[in-house]
Scaffold this active site. Structure first.
Site, short mmCIF file in Angstrom:
data_model
loop_
_atom_site.label_atom_id
_atom_site.label_comp_id
_atom_site.label_asym_id
_atom_site.label_seq_id
_atom_site.Cartn_x
_atom_site.Cartn_y
_atom_site.Cartn_z
N LYS A 123 -0.19 2.07 3.15
CA LYS A 123 0.44 3.37 2.94
C LYS A 123 -0.10 3.86 2.22
CE LYS A 123 4.05 4.68 -0.98
NZ LYS A 123 5.31 3.89 -1.37
N ASP A 142 7.36 4.26 3.28
CA ASP A 142 7.73 3.78 2.23
C ASP A 142 9.53 3.82 2.57
OD1 ASP A 142 10.06 6.09 2.85
OD2 ASP A 142 8.33 7.52 1.79
#
Length: 201
Positions: A123, A142
């Site tokens: 991420k 997310d």
């Protein structure tokens, strides 16, 4: 992936762009190191709070060496209000040490190299690559992106399977859309499709 699902993905992207024409990364930064640090600080913390902290932080710390040269307690105090400040301090310092030792003080610009930095997972690497370097190597998943991908039936993965969600989205959307797609879904999740009380059908 079926043609029907790909057709749906194209329509979702079109509608999201229409609804959020100004979608962009909310974190403030002026170079890859700043974005890396801001992204580490954003864990379990709002972007608004991170931007308040980094407004002063980035005036004080300009290079990876700067984060290593101050006493640990001082850096902890500087980022305390973002929460989990001890762990975040460890991650920032360890990443900066690796950047100094392995990459000549420059944040690397490939997924494989970024993943060698302590405290950096896909991420964070995707955030840095897509927004600091303009390289679409994946999609930032997310909590908003994971939730919306499920609600929009773009994945059958569970919310706690971000890498599977990412793979499903990458198969549905063309690479040039990957970075913006993350911003569009995150913006939509914040503005309209919230977790507790979505303002949509």
């Amino acid at each position: 992936m079926s043609d029907e699902l790909k057709k749906k993905a194209r329509e979702v992207y079109r509608l999201l762009k229409e609804a959020h024409p100004d979608a962009h990364i909310e974190l403030h930064f002026s170079n890859p190191l700043e974005l890396l640090v801001a992204t580490i600080l954003s864990a379990q913390c709002t972007d608004v709070r991170v931007n308040l902290v980094t407004a002063e932080l980035f005036n004080k710390y300009k290079t990876p060496k700067d984060y290593l040269d101050v006493p640990v307690a001082e850096l902890e105090a500087d980022i305390r209000s973002t929460g989990f400040f001890r762990n975040k301090t460890k991650s920032i310092r360890a990443a900066c040490q690796r950047i100094g030792e392995a990459y000549g003080g420059q944040v690397p610009d490939t997924m494989d190299e970024l993943l060698t930095l302590p405290g950096v997972a896909r991420k964070t690497a995707n955030v840095v690559l897509g927004n600091a370097f303009g390289i679409a190597d994946g999609i930032v998943v997310d909590t908003h992106v994971g939730r919306l991908a499920g609600r929009l039936k773009l994945t059958v993965a569970r919310k706690n399977q971000p890498e599977k969600i990412e793979r499903d989205l990458m198969a549905l959307f063309p690479r040039p859309q990957w970075t913006l797609l993350g911003h569009l879904l995150t913006t939509h999740g914040r503005v309209l499709c919230s977790a507790r009380k979505p303002k949509c059908a």
